[in-house]
Write an enzyme that holds these catalytic residues in place. Structure first.
Site: not given
Ligand code: BG6
Length: 507
Positions: A59, A197-198, A236, A255, A260, A360
């Site tokens: 955009r 899904d990396h 993490e 998430d 994952h 996290k």
């Protein structure tokens, strides 16, 4: 342990056919941090060949020149593929183009179609097209529908292909994932769709299949007769950083677990596929997800723990609590930590708990799978308290595999100590910086969907997570346990294992 460092050919295995990649959301964070550096890496490893174009669509009004400059600046500072070579970048950037438009505006897609036709003809690209959706998920339906309306869902010629990569999150619950699948499959065939899904493209995740099915020694032990339990940790140290607004709508269950962590679970538990092709591998993974015992109210109460990071210290620096982060509601109930116990009701895994956790601001950044084996059936030594054997697969950051077992301590006494045998990727195969995104884009360009999610597996994962979300949203007055930054989550998470006579294996 040393490894065979010899490689055949390029790390990316082959050169893609000439093509155009249209990157929706090209001015966004993900495009800058991951997708464009991955494309640059492919280009510099000659995996894109010499005839390609990357058309950014977003955009934000911007000239082509400033699009190239912005991406170049970003790549220099945040590239995960290592230092950017200015000369190579200039070469790559000459293949970058930009189209400004609103995702819901039909006219913008007519313009895009025109631009694609021009580029394909001037650069002799043939008609192969990859549309990459890296926008906020709310606009996926607009993009897919508009591509269909503009006829861009069909290959440009009988001999060319049209594929689409869709970023996660794919839906925010089962119903929305089903709706999105429906919208996508109204205009595309499942074979054209590559859901990301990396984690699946991390080398060490793929190595799980090699470890299990490329070796003779592990598979005979890989079942309920020998395995006591499995732990999967994806921890993490970072907080939600600048993504507070997004995270409020997601939480750790959506998430990380739905995607994952369930992917890792299915690869640990999967049956040997008939071959290493997309259909065979994905069929087997789907069966695992379908065999995980569905959660009901009672199971959620007993076997799922959530938590939220509290204000505290990280290292010697003060760290904000989740509720103080920008974009986060001060009374938020969004979880930043989840742990749980999964039971897989099939012949291989009956009675073997899979403990999973993610969070996290935890003590360490680590993604690790730990397989704990049953103890020896009878110990003949005076020393009875021998640690169980463990196989630990470190997915990141210290990629490697270790096996621990008991050994006799040197000396005249028969005394047993616990020792560990380590394999480190870095030492075994040398340093290799390769981004998971580059692997995925490369696979998609070559038409290999093995490392991507299929519509039915995404839905199966949501089916597992949905009842937990329902229980949590019904329990409005319940408090979310807080945990100090730098810990391993709330105390309730330890209790989850202690109740079963076990404890977390902390990386
Ligand atoms: C993403 C999540 O999918 O994975 C992020 O949205 C998370 O919240 C990230 O930080 C972790 O990925 P990696 O590759 O850094 O472990």
């Amino acid at each position: 342990m040393a490894g065979d460092t010899g490689r055949s050919g390029s790390v990316y295995g082959g050169v893609a056919e000439p093509c155009t990649v249209v990157l929706f959301g090209a001015s966004g964070d993900l495009a800058k941090r991951k997708v464009i550096p991955a494309m640059y890496d492919l280009a510099t490893h000659n995996a894109l060949g010499s005839r390609y174009a990357i058309v950014g669509f977003a955009r934000t009004p911007m000239s082509e020149e400033s699009f190239r400059t912005t991406l170049g600046e970003a790549a220099k500072t945040i590239s995960e593929v290592g230092p950017i070579d200015p000369k190579q970048w200039d070469n790559f950037a000459s293949n970058l183009f930009y189209c400004q438009g609103d995702y819901a505006n039909q006219e913008a897609y007519a313009q895009l179609a025109k631009r694609l036709a021009e580029l394909e003809s001037s650069k002799n690209l043939g008609g192969n097209r990859l549309f990459y959706l890296s926008t906020p998920p709310e606009v996926y339906p607009d993009i897919v529908e508009q591509l269909g309306r503009a006829g861009l869902n069909r290959p440009a010629s009988p001999r060319s292909w049209m594929r689409m990569i869709i970023e996660k999150p794919f839906g925010r619950d089962l119903a929305s994932a089903k709706d999105l699948n429906q919208i996508v499959l109204n205009v595309l065939d499942e074979r054209q769709v590559y859901r990301i899904d990396h984690y699946l493209a991390k080398d060490t995740v793929q190595n799980l299949l090699v470890l299990r099915f490329g070796n003779g020694i592990f598979e005979p032990l890989w079942n309920r007769n020998y395995v006591d339990h499995v732990q999967i940790t994806a921890s993490e140290t970072l907080g939600v950083e600048r993504r507070g607004g997004f995270y409020e709508t997601a939480g750790a269950l959506r998430d990380m677990i739905q995607s994952h962590v369930l992917q890792l679970t299915s690869l640990v538990a999967v049956e040997p596929p008939a071959s290493f092709d997309a259909t065979a591998v994905r069929n087997e993974k789907l069966k695992v997800l379908q065999s995980i015992r569905p959660f009901n109210l009672e199971m959620v109460a007993q076997s799922v723990v959530r938590g939220q990071y509290a204000p505290g210290k990280f290292g010697d620096k003060p760290a904000l609590g989740y509720r103080e982060e920008p974009g986060v509601n001060p009374a938020s109930k969004t979880e930043t930590f989840v742990s749980g116990k999964l039971l897989i009701d099939n012949w291989r895994w009956a009675g073997v708990p899979f403990y999973i956790r993610t969070g996290k601001r935890l003590a360490k950044r680590s993604t690790e799978i730990m397989i704990q084996f049953r103890r020896a059936p009878h110990i003949v030594f005076r020393e009875r308290d021998i640690e169980p054997n463990r196989l630990v697969l470190n997915i990141q950051p210290d990629e490697g595999i270790s096996v621990s077992f008991g050994a006799k301590r040197p000396g005249t006494e028969m005394s047993i100590g616990n020792v560990t045998m380590n394999f480190s990727y870095r030492e075994g195969f040398g340093e290799a910086t390769r981004s998971a995104y580059a692997t995925l884009v490369n696979d998609c360009l070559r038409g290999d969907a093995t490392l991507f999610d299929r519509g039915d597996t995404v839905e199966a994962a949501w089916s597992l997570v949905d009842p937990i979300l329902d229980v949590w949203s019904a329990a409005r007055s319940a408090t979310v346990p807080q945990y100090p930054a730098g810990s391993w989550g709330p105390r309730e998470s330890d209790l989850l294992l202690e109740r079963d006579g076990r404890r977390w294996y902390n990386p």
